[in-house]
Write a protein that holds these residues in place. Structure first.
Motif, mmCIF file in Angstrom:
data_model
loop_
_atom_site.group_PDB
_atom_site.id
_atom_site.type_symbol
_atom_site.label_atom_id
_atom_site.label_comp_id
_atom_site.label_asym_id
_atom_site.label_seq_id
_atom_site.Cartn_x
_atom_site.Cartn_y
_atom_site.Cartn_z
ATOM 1 N N VAL A 130 -9.848 -19.054 -9.880
ATOM 2 C CA VAL A 130 -9.757 -19.943 -11.045
ATOM 3 C C VAL A 130 -11.041 -20.735 -11.285
ATOM 4 O O VAL A 130 -11.219 -21.307 -12.369
ATOM 5 C CB VAL A 130 -8.559 -20.905 -10.927
ATOM 6 N N GLY A 131 -11.938 -20.762 -10.294
ATOM 7 C CA GLY A 131 -13.234 -21.403 -10.520
ATOM 8 C C GLY A 131 -13.985 -20.736 -11.657
ATOM 9 O O GLY A 131 -14.261 -21.359 -12.692
ATOM 10 N N ILE A 165 -1.923 -18.390 -11.963
ATOM 11 C CA ILE A 165 -1.493 -17.693 -10.751
ATOM 12 C C ILE A 165 -0.227 -18.315 -10.176
ATOM 13 O O ILE A 165 -0.088 -19.540 -10.119
ATOM 14 C CB ILE A 165 -2.607 -17.717 -9.683
ATOM 15 N N MET A 166 0.689 -17.450 -9.740
ATOM 16 C CA MET A 166 1.912 -17.860 -9.066
ATOM 17 C C MET A 166 1.984 -17.149 -7.705
ATOM 18 O O MET A 166 2.272 -15.953 -7.649
ATOM 19 C CB MET A 166 3.150 -17.496 -9.901
ATOM 20 N N CYS A 218 -0.568 -8.970 -7.755
ATOM 21 C CA CYS A 218 -1.981 -8.599 -7.709
ATOM 22 C C CYS A 218 -2.637 -9.163 -6.452
ATOM 23 O O CYS A 218 -2.207 -10.200 -5.944
ATOM 24 C CB CYS A 218 -2.713 -9.121 -8.942
ATOM 25 N N GLY A 219 -3.685 -8.480 -5.983
ATOM 26 C CA GLY A 219 -4.360 -8.929 -4.779
ATOM 27 C C GLY A 219 -5.875 -8.871 -4.854
ATOM 28 O O GLY A 219 -6.560 -9.182 -3.894
ATOM 29 N N THR A 220 -6.397 -8.497 -6.039
ATOM 30 C CA THR A 220 -7.848 -8.465 -6.233
ATOM 31 C C THR A 220 -8.177 -9.017 -7.609
ATOM 32 O O THR A 220 -7.326 -9.031 -8.513
ATOM 33 C CB THR A 220 -8.415 -7.033 -6.139
ATOM 34 N N LEU A 221 -9.410 -9.435 -7.783
ATOM 35 C CA LEU A 221 -9.842 -9.934 -9.085
ATOM 36 C C LEU A 221 -9.766 -8.830 -10.128
ATOM 37 O O LEU A 221 -9.425 -9.083 -11.286
ATOM 38 C CB LEU A 221 -11.269 -10.483 -8.982
ATOM 39 N N PHE A 271 -8.263 -18.354 -1.790
ATOM 40 C CA PHE A 271 -8.389 -17.210 -2.692
ATOM 41 C C PHE A 271 -8.178 -17.663 -4.129
ATOM 42 O O PHE A 271 -8.910 -17.260 -5.034
ATOM 43 C CB PHE A 271 -7.368 -16.129 -2.326
ATOM 44 N N VAL A 272 -7.165 -18.512 -4.329
ATOM 45 C CA VAL A 272 -6.877 -19.027 -5.672
ATOM 46 C C VAL A 272 -8.081 -19.803 -6.208
ATOM 47 O O VAL A 272 -8.493 -19.621 -7.357
ATOM 48 C CB VAL A 272 -5.624 -19.922 -5.656
#
Length: 222
Positions: free
Chosen positions: A154-155, A162-163, A120-123, A149-150
């Protein structure tokens, strides 16, 4: 048929913090790489199925792991459609990793309760993957997104696991940056199992590299 449930797979990913990635068409070489990773402390391996007849290699390695390496969880990466996912699950894949997000793969894996880690690359993609039952999302290519980005994900979404794969190295600063940002584990391919190691057949060196990477991950996690 998978030997480990999707929850067990997710737990081991989070506990060990690292998934080695590897592909080679030579079965005997693959067995030695697999054992070196296992002896170094790794308990998962993502076989990146990129070559012709890769499923035959994976089948042989999975049988070897079941017979000789108790607790080793074999998965497959570079899967791009549900048919390929089904093939590898029938050969014993315990988790399916994809470079992109595809709902057909989610359905195939969920039907058999096999873990899947979509790229994945977007929220929006991450949220949809979680809605479809994904426990740990693959951030790919990780080097294009980075730890910031991470943090941004996760905020507001602390439940998201996420991996990152790509852009992850064995250096302490690199690993610390990712884990401080909030990843639960990392995927490492050529930075861990290098072309040089394979060319030299330096399996003892690979075992040490894997052990050191896992030790570093434990350290940066505190």
């Amino acid at each position: 048929m998978a030997q480990f449930s999707r929850i067990e797979v997710a737990q081991v990913m989070k506990e060990t913090g690292m998934v080695p990635l590897f592909y080679h068409p030579d079965i005997e070489l693959g067995k030695k790489v697999l054992k070196a990773c296992y002896d170094g402390g790794a308990r998962l391996l993502e076989f990146t199925a990129r070559g012709d007849f890769a499923h035959e290699v994976f089948a042989a390695l999975t049988k070897y792991a079941i017979a000789e390496l108790p607790g080793m969880i074999m998965g497959v990466g570079s899967i791009t459609d549900a048919a390929a996912a089904s093939l590898y699950m029938s050969l014993g894949a315990n988790f399916i990793v994809t470079p992109v997000f595809r709902e057909d793969i989610a359905i195939a894996c969920n039907r058999r309760k096999v873990a899947w880690n979509p790229g994945c690359g977007t929220l929006t993609e991450i949220a949809r993957a979680e809605e479809l039952g994904c426990e740990i999302v693959k951030l790919f290519p990780g080097n294009l997104y980075g730890p910031n980005f991470v943090k941004g994900i996760v905020g507001p979404q602390p439940w998201t696991s996420i991996m990152p794969t790509g852009g992850v190295t064995t250096e302490e600063d690199n690993l610390k940056g990712w884990f401080d940002a909030g990843v639960v584990c990392v995927g490492m391919g050529s930075q861990l199992i290098s072309k040089q190691i394979l060319a030299d057949k330096d399996y003892a060196g690979l075992e040490k590299t894997v052990a050191k990477a896992l030790e570093t991950i434990k350290k940066v996690r505190g």
